[in-house]
Scaffold this motif. Structure first.
Motif, PDB file in Angstrom:
ATOM      1  N   CYS A   1       0.755  -1.151  -0.049  1.00 52.96           N
ATOM      2  CA  CYS A   1      -0.272  -0.093  -0.023  1.00 52.96           C
ATOM      3  C   CYS A   1       1.093   1.190   0.105  1.00 52.96           C
ATOM      4  O   CYS A   1       1.512   1.581   0.955  1.00 52.96           O
ATOM      5  CB  CYS A   1      -0.872  -0.055   1.023  1.00 52.96           C
ATOM      6  N   PRO A   2       0.884   1.896  -1.144  1.00 55.85           N
ATOM      7  CA  PRO A   2       1.742   3.207  -0.921  1.00 55.85           C
ATOM      8  C   PRO A   2       1.382   4.247  -0.096  1.00 55.85           C
ATOM      9  O   PRO A   2       2.214   5.066   0.426  1.00 55.85           O
ATOM     10  CB  PRO A   2       1.641   3.717  -2.738  1.00 55.85           C
TER      11      PRO A   2
ATOM     12  N   ARG B   1       7.476   3.277   0.049  1.00 52.13           N
ATOM     13  CA  ARG B   1       8.116   3.109  -1.238  1.00 52.13           C
ATOM     14  C   ARG B   1       9.318   2.033  -1.211  1.00 52.13           C
ATOM     15  O   ARG B   1      10.025   2.076   0.007  1.00 52.13           O
ATOM     16  CB  ARG B   1       8.551   4.415  -1.954  1.00 52.13           C
ATOM     17  N   ARG B   2       9.793   1.371  -2.255  1.00 50.36           N
ATOM     18  CA  ARG B   2      10.910   0.657  -2.378  1.00 50.36           C
ATOM     19  C   ARG B   2      12.045   1.421  -2.524  1.00 50.36           C
ATOM     20  O   ARG B   2      11.977   2.662  -3.340  1.00 50.36           O
ATOM     21  CB  ARG B   2      10.837  -0.365  -3.428  1.00 50.36           C
ATOM     22  N   VAL B   3      13.338   0.974  -2.087  1.00 47.11           N
ATOM     23  CA  VAL B   3      14.607   1.896  -2.436  1.00 47.11           C
ATOM     24  C   VAL B   3      15.261   0.907  -2.809  1.00 47.11           C
ATOM     25  O   VAL B   3      15.589  -0.304  -2.577  1.00 47.11           O
ATOM     26  CB  VAL B   3      14.830   2.757  -1.164  1.00 47.11           C
ATOM     27  N   ASP B   4      16.397   1.487  -3.832  1.00 47.18           N
ATOM     28  CA  ASP B   4      17.462   0.438  -4.360  1.00 47.18           C
ATOM     29  C   ASP B   4      18.617   0.340  -3.281  1.00 47.18           C
ATOM     30  O   ASP B   4      18.773   1.168  -2.739  1.00 47.18           O
ATOM     31  CB  ASP B   4      17.865   1.078  -5.397  1.00 47.18           C
TER      32      ASP B   4
ATOM     33  N   GLU C   1      11.172   2.086   2.521  1.00 50.26           N
ATOM     34  CA  GLU C   1      11.211   3.309   3.584  1.00 50.26           C
ATOM     35  C   GLU C   1       9.658   3.816   3.442  1.00 50.26           C
ATOM     36  O   GLU C   1       8.887   3.544   2.911  1.00 50.26           O
ATOM     37  CB  GLU C   1      11.898   4.552   2.625  1.00 50.26           C
ATOM     38  N   ARG C   2       9.486   4.145   4.972  1.00 49.56           N
ATOM     39  CA  ARG C   2       8.278   4.381   5.658  1.00 49.56           C
ATOM     40  C   ARG C   2       8.275   5.790   6.009  1.00 49.56           C
ATOM     41  O   ARG C   2       9.178   5.970   6.879  1.00 49.56           O
ATOM     42  CB  ARG C   2       7.785   3.311   6.325  1.00 49.56           C
ATOM     43  N   VAL C   3       7.374   6.587   5.734  1.00 45.93           N
ATOM     44  CA  VAL C   3       7.282   8.083   6.336  1.00 45.93           C
ATOM     45  C   VAL C   3       5.931   8.139   6.796  1.00 45.93           C
ATOM     46  O   VAL C   3       5.122   7.934   6.169  1.00 45.93           O
ATOM     47  CB  VAL C   3       7.405   8.941   5.096  1.00 45.93           C
TER      48      VAL C   3
ATOM     49  N   GLU D   1       8.177  11.331  10.562  1.00 44.14           N
ATOM     50  CA  GLU D   1       9.474  10.226  10.788  1.00 44.14           C
ATOM     51  C   GLU D   1       9.600   9.283   9.589  1.00 44.14           C
ATOM     52  O   GLU D   1       8.574   8.847   8.952  1.00 44.14           O
ATOM     53  CB  GLU D   1       8.842   9.577  12.055  1.00 44.14           C
ATOM     54  N   ARG D   2      10.878   9.267   9.353  1.00 47.45           N
ATOM     55  CA  ARG D   2      11.298   8.186   8.206  1.00 47.45           C
ATOM     56  C   ARG D   2      11.916   7.024   8.825  1.00 47.45           C
ATOM     57  O   ARG D   2      12.654   7.057   9.948  1.00 47.45           O
ATOM     58  CB  ARG D   2      12.356   9.086   7.362  1.00 47.45           C
ATOM     59  N   ARG D   3      11.662   6.069   8.333  1.00 48.74           N
ATOM     60  CA  ARG D   3      12.125   4.734   8.736  1.00 48.74           C
ATOM     61  C   ARG D   3      12.437   3.905   7.438  1.00 48.74           C
ATOM     62  O   ARG D   3      11.573   3.803   6.610  1.00 48.74           O
ATOM     63  CB  ARG D   3      10.982   3.942   9.605  1.00 48.74           C
ATOM     64  N   MET D   4      13.541   3.060   7.472  1.00 49.92           N
ATOM     65  CA  MET D   4      14.020   2.426   6.570  1.00 49.92           C
ATOM     66  C   MET D   4      14.222   0.755   6.949  1.00 49.92           C
ATOM     67  O   MET D   4      14.666   0.614   8.187  1.00 49.92           O
ATOM     68  CB  MET D   4      15.385   2.887   5.985  1.00 49.92           C
ATOM     69  N   THR D   5      13.935   0.062   6.002  1.00 55.18           N
ATOM     70  CA  THR D   5      14.122  -1.542   6.376  1.00 55.18           C
ATOM     71  C   THR D   5      14.907  -1.963   5.180  1.00 55.18           C
ATOM     72  O   THR D   5      14.603  -1.716   3.893  1.00 55.18           O
ATOM     73  CB  THR D   5      12.973  -2.260   6.516  1.00 55.18           C
ATOM     74  N   VAL D   6      16.162  -2.770   5.404  1.00 52.09           N
ATOM     75  CA  VAL D   6      17.083  -3.350   4.111  1.00 52.09           C
ATOM     76  C   VAL D   6      17.263  -4.704   4.831  1.00 52.09           C
ATOM     77  O   VAL D   6      17.613  -5.097   5.831  1.00 52.09           O
ATOM     78  CB  VAL D   6      18.272  -2.680   4.191  1.00 52.09           C
ATOM     79  N   ALA D   7      17.255  -5.472   3.690  1.00 45.74           N
ATOM     80  CA  ALA D   7      17.692  -6.994   3.894  1.00 45.74           C
ATOM     81  C   ALA D   7      18.474  -7.283   2.559  1.00 45.74           C
ATOM     82  O   ALA D   7      18.132  -7.258   1.640  1.00 45.74           O
ATOM     83  CB  ALA D   7      16.327  -7.917   4.112  1.00 45.74           C
ATOM     84  N   VAL D   8      19.590  -8.098   3.200  1.00 50.33           N
ATOM     85  CA  VAL D   8      20.515  -8.615   2.207  1.00 50.33           C
ATOM     86  C   VAL D   8      20.731  -9.984   2.504  1.00 50.33           C
ATOM     87  O   VAL D   8      21.121 -10.252   3.649  1.00 50.33           O
ATOM     88  CB  VAL D   8      21.766  -7.627   2.317  1.00 50.33           C
ATOM     89  N   THR D   9      20.686 -10.807   1.595  1.00 48.09           N
ATOM     90  CA  THR D   9      20.810 -12.237   1.788  1.00 48.09           C
ATOM     91  C   THR D   9      21.949 -12.578   0.862  1.00 48.09           C
ATOM     92  O   THR D   9      22.218 -12.420  -0.324  1.00 48.09           O
ATOM     93  CB  THR D   9      19.520 -13.301   1.247  1.00 48.09           C
ATOM     94  N   ARG D  10      23.011 -13.359   1.723  1.00 48.49           N
ATOM     95  CA  ARG D  10      24.341 -13.883   0.855  1.00 48.49           C
ATOM     96  C   ARG D  10      24.334 -15.340   1.284  1.00 48.49           C
ATOM     97  O   ARG D  10      24.545 -15.639   2.649  1.00 48.49           O
ATOM     98  CB  ARG D  10      25.552 -13.211   1.497  1.00 48.49           C
ATOM     99  N   GLY D  11      23.911 -16.541   0.727  1.00 46.99           N
ATOM    100  CA  GLY D  11      23.958 -17.667   0.811  1.00 46.99           C
ATOM    101  C   GLY D  11      22.964 -17.885   2.116  1.00 46.99           C
ATOM    102  O   GLY D  11      21.738 -17.737   1.796  1.00 46.99           O
ATOM    103  N   TRP D  12      23.503 -18.438   3.156  1.00 48.37           N
ATOM    104  CA  TRP D  12      22.722 -19.232   4.071  1.00 48.37           C
ATOM    105  C   TRP D  12      22.365 -18.003   5.236  1.00 48.37           C
ATOM    106  O   TRP D  12      21.619 -18.255   6.239  1.00 48.37           O
ATOM    107  CB  TRP D  12      23.128 -20.079   4.780  1.00 48.37           C
TER     108      TRP D  12
END
Length: 213
Positions: free
Chosen positions: A129-130, A151-154, A165-167, A177-188
Motif C-alpha cells: 500500500c503506497p 516506497r521501495r528503495v534501491d 522506506e516508510r514515512v 518520521e522516516r524509517r528504513m528497512t533493508v535486507a540482504v541475503t548472501r547464501g545461508w
C-alpha cells in the motif's frame, strides 16, 4: 544513497595448506553462532548505545492499533510483519540508539530458497500500500492517527537485496518520521537492518562485513 559493497576474500597464511572453516554464508548457523556476528555499539560510533532486546509489553505506551485501510498489512497489527513473516528460529538480534535515532539488526540463517521466499514476501507486504492510515491506541491517553506512505528503495550491494522506506506523519502534531528497512541475503545468511535511515545506511557496510565476509 546506500553505498555499494565490493566482495572480497582474504588469503590464508603463507606456507600452510589447511583449509579454513566454512564461511557464515555457506553453512547453517544456530542462534548462539549468530550472536558474535552482530554489530557492537562501538562499530557505530562512540555516541551509540546498545539497548536490551527483551520485549516487555508493560514498558510500551502503545496498547494496540495498526493499519486501517491496507488489507495486506492489517493482519500483522501494530508491530508489523517482520517477525511473523521471517520467523524466530536461527536468528539473533541487537538494538541500538543514538541521538534519538534507533536501529534494530537481525541476523537469520536459513536455507537460501526458503529465506529468499520469505524476504520477498515481507517486502511485498511492506510496500503493498503506497499510502494508508495507521491508528495507535494509547489507552486513557486517547488515540493517534497517522498518515503513512511507503516506497521501495534501491540497495546497491552484493547479494539479493531489498529496501523499503516508510514515512509517518502525525495528523494532529504534524511531526514526520522516516524509517528504513533493508535486507540482504548472501547464501545461508540474511542481514536485516530496520530503523532510522542514517543509522541503517551507516550500519550496512560493517554489518555485512562482520556477518558474511
Amino acid at each position: 544513497m546506500l553505498v555499494a559493497l565490493m566482495g572480497c576474500t582474504s588469503g590464508g597464511a603463507e606456507g600452510r595448506s589447511a583449509a579454513p572453516g566454512p564461511a557464515p554464508t555457506s553453512t547453517l548457523l544456530e542462534t548462539e553462532d549468530l550472536k558474535p556476528l552482530l554489530l557492537d555499539a562501538s562499530d557505530l560510533g562512540k555516541e551509540t548505545r546498545s539497548l536490551s532486546t527483551k520485549k516487555d509489553a508493560g514498558d510500551s505506551l502503545v496498547l494496540g492499533g495498526g493499519p486501517q485501510d491496507c488489507e495486506e498489512l492489517e493482519p500483522y497489527g501494530i508491530y508489523g510483519p517482520i517477525e511473523k513473516v521471517l520467523g524466530t528460529r536461527r536468528t539473533a538480534e541487537a538494538v541500538f540508539t543514538r541521538d534519538g535515532e534507533f536501529l534494530t539488526q537481525r541476523l537469520y540463517s536459513q536455507m537460501p530458497a526458503s529465506m529468499l521466499g520469505r524476504v520477498s514476501k515481507l517486502f511485498a507486504v511492506l510496500t503493498a500500500c503506497p499510502s494508508y492510515t495507521e491508528l495507535i491506541s494509547l489507552g486513557d491517553k486517547g488515540n493517534a492517527e497517522l498518515d503513512v506512505t511507503t516506497r521501495r528503495v534501491d540497495v546497491d550491494v552484493e547479494g539479493v537485496a531489498y529496501g523499503y522506506e516508510r514515512v509517518v506523519t502525525d495528523r494532529v502534531g504534524g511531526s514526520r518520521e522516516r524509517r528504513m528497512t533493508v535486507a540482504v541475503t548472501r547464501g545461508w545468511t540474511t542481514v536485516l537492518l530496520d530503523g532510522s535511515p542514517d543509522l541503517v545506511e551507516q550500519a550496512l557496510r560493517p554489518a555485512l562485513r562482520k556477518a558474511t565476509e
